[in-house]
Design an enzyme around this catalytic site. Structure first.
Site, PDB file in Angstrom:
ATOM      1  CB  CYS A 333     -12.909   2.725 -11.536  1.00 58.26           C
ATOM      2  SG  CYS A 333     -14.116   1.460 -11.223  1.00 58.26           S
ATOM      3  CE1 TYR A 369      10.472  -1.923  -0.879  1.00 53.71           C
ATOM      4  CE2 TYR A 369      11.761  -3.071  -2.539  1.00 53.71           C
ATOM      5  CZ  TYR A 369      11.691  -2.348  -1.371  1.00 53.71           C
ATOM      6  OH  TYR A 369      12.846  -2.056  -0.681  1.00 53.71           O
TER       7      TYR A 369
END
Ligand code: LLP
EC number: 4.1.1.20
Length: 410
Positions: A333, A369
């Site tokens: 969201c 990463y």
């Protein structure tokens, strides 16, 4: 993308569901081989700290760097031996907390100090402890401002003017100075290479104490887009080897040359595989919504980083057809939960063919990463990790469960 890798991606998705990380051992081995010129390659495990990846690298003779107590424990779990003459594990940070300080002293792990206070604390806890000095030479560079680790705006390392004061601290505490270290950023180019080499020689001169080693840090860039050049590791080594010889002329002793790469070893060896769950038309653009978000792969949202994305059908055929302006987005969201971002930030539309719900999205070059920066945002569990090695494909971390997530709040 090679068909066998697509097949391994689909097999991973079938076995453990999506999203799932897939690493390929072959390219990791090839990367290690490219760095064979250096006396010691020390893997910056923050790039990908799965213990199975660490074990693979240890088997290839690669040493390891740890930046937290957790990373020290990971290195030990993977078989790295602490406190040996080989100095298999080095702890590198700008601060050290009390628990980590106890552990490095107990295990005899050399500490690469990034602040005078840290040096002072190690000296007070254990006179004679092996230390490195991480120096900020006054400039830096990175693929993003957020990965530049040198210069006056960087919190990292000991400011170069503080070097003499740190040498006095070393003398006062009787610390054992192993070496000097400079890491000016992640995604470093040749332009800064010679400058940092000159700074290292200057630092060795000013330190004026016997040392065993110098470290070139990490930062070697890798191609993320088709056509981006590969770094020439021989040229990289040649620049540092010259600096090493100049430094040896000052110290009168042989110096070990260390390199501390993270991304270079693992970035191109990893994929993130997700399923397409919705395809929406928004004005003249399309949004392809997948079941991985920036809680999984944070780099695009954090740095505007580019990852190539391709779509394949459940049968492994690349999705083809007319291309149109398309954004690939996740389930969070947050409007920034988009994997296609322009350099430096926010939603960008790429010309991509339109997949269907049930197809798979493969985000490439996500081995560094990626999983190591994942979070539980929106209460989404950490995704599983798979390792392919030749013909074998195995699970090296299972998916976190929602019960495990909630257990901490019991
Ligand atoms: N040594 C030190 C002291 C470091 O701080 C780092 C990375 C490395 C070595 C390894 O750098 P590499 O060879 O991987 O570039 N999350 C960012 C990268 C942050 C790098 C942090 N330090 C990214 O996704 O691009």
């Amino acid at each position: 993308m090679p068909p066998d890798l697509i097949e391994a991606a689909l097999q991973s998705a079938r076995q453990v569901g999506t999203p799932v990380w897939l690493y390929d051992a072959g390219p990791i081995r090839a990367r290690v081989e490219q760095l064979r010129f250096f006396d010691c390659v020390r893997y910056a495990q923050k790039a990908n700290s799965n213990t199975h990846i660490l074990r693979l690298l240890r088997g290839l003779g690669v040493m390891v760097d740890a930046v937290s107590l957790g990373e020290i424990e990971r290195a030990l779990r993977a078989g790295y031996q602490p406190g040996t003459a080989a100095q298999e594990i080095v702890f590198t940070a700008d601060i050290i907390d009390a628990a980590t300080l106890r552990r490095v002293v107990e295990l005899g792990i050399p500490v690469n100090c990034g602040s005078p206070d840290m040096l002072q604390q190690v000296g007070a806890a254990h006179p004679g402890h092996p230390v490195w000095l991480r120096i900020n030479p006054g400039f830096g560079h990175g693929h993003s401002r957020k990965t530049n680790t040198g210069g006056p705006s960087s919190k990292h390392g000991i400011w170069h003017d503080e070097l003499e004061a740190c040498v006095r601290l070393i003398d006062e505490h009787g610390l054992h100075l192993v070496g000097l270290h400079m890491h000016i950023g992640s995604g470093v180019d040749y332009q800064h290479l010679h400058r940092v080499c000159d700074s290292m020689v200057d630092a060795v001169r000013r330190t004026n104490r016997p040392i065993e080693a110098i470290s070139a840090g990490g930062g070697l860039s890798v191609p993320y887009r088709a056509g981006e050049p590969e770094i020439d590791t021989q040229e990289y080594f040649a620049a540092w080897d010259k600096a090493r010889r100049e430094a040896e002329a000052i110290t009168g002793t042989r110096l070990r040359l260390e390199l501390e790469p993270g991304r270079f070893l693992v970035a191109n060896a990893g994929l993130l595989v997700a399923e397409v769950r919705a395809v929406k038309q928004v004005a003249n653009n399309h949004f392809v919504m997948i079941d991985a978000g920036f809680n999984d792969l944070a780099r695009p949202a954090l740095y505007g980083s580019h990852h190539d994305i391709c779509f394949v059908t459940p049968r492994g055929e690349p999705v083809s057809g007319p291309v149109g302006p398309t954004a690939v987005a996740g389930p969070l969201c947050e409007s920034g939960d988009v994997f296609t971002q322009a350099d430096g930030g926010f939603v960008d539309f790429r010309d991509l063919p339109l997949p269907q719900v049930g197809d798979f999205a493969i985000l490439r070059d996500a081995g560094a990463y990626g999983a190591s920066m994942s979070s539980n945002y929106n209460s989404r569990p950490l995704a599983p990790e798979m390792l392919r090695d030749g013909d074998t494909l195995r699970l090296i971390r299972r998916r976190q469960t929602i019960d495990e997530l909630l257990a901490l709040e019991a």
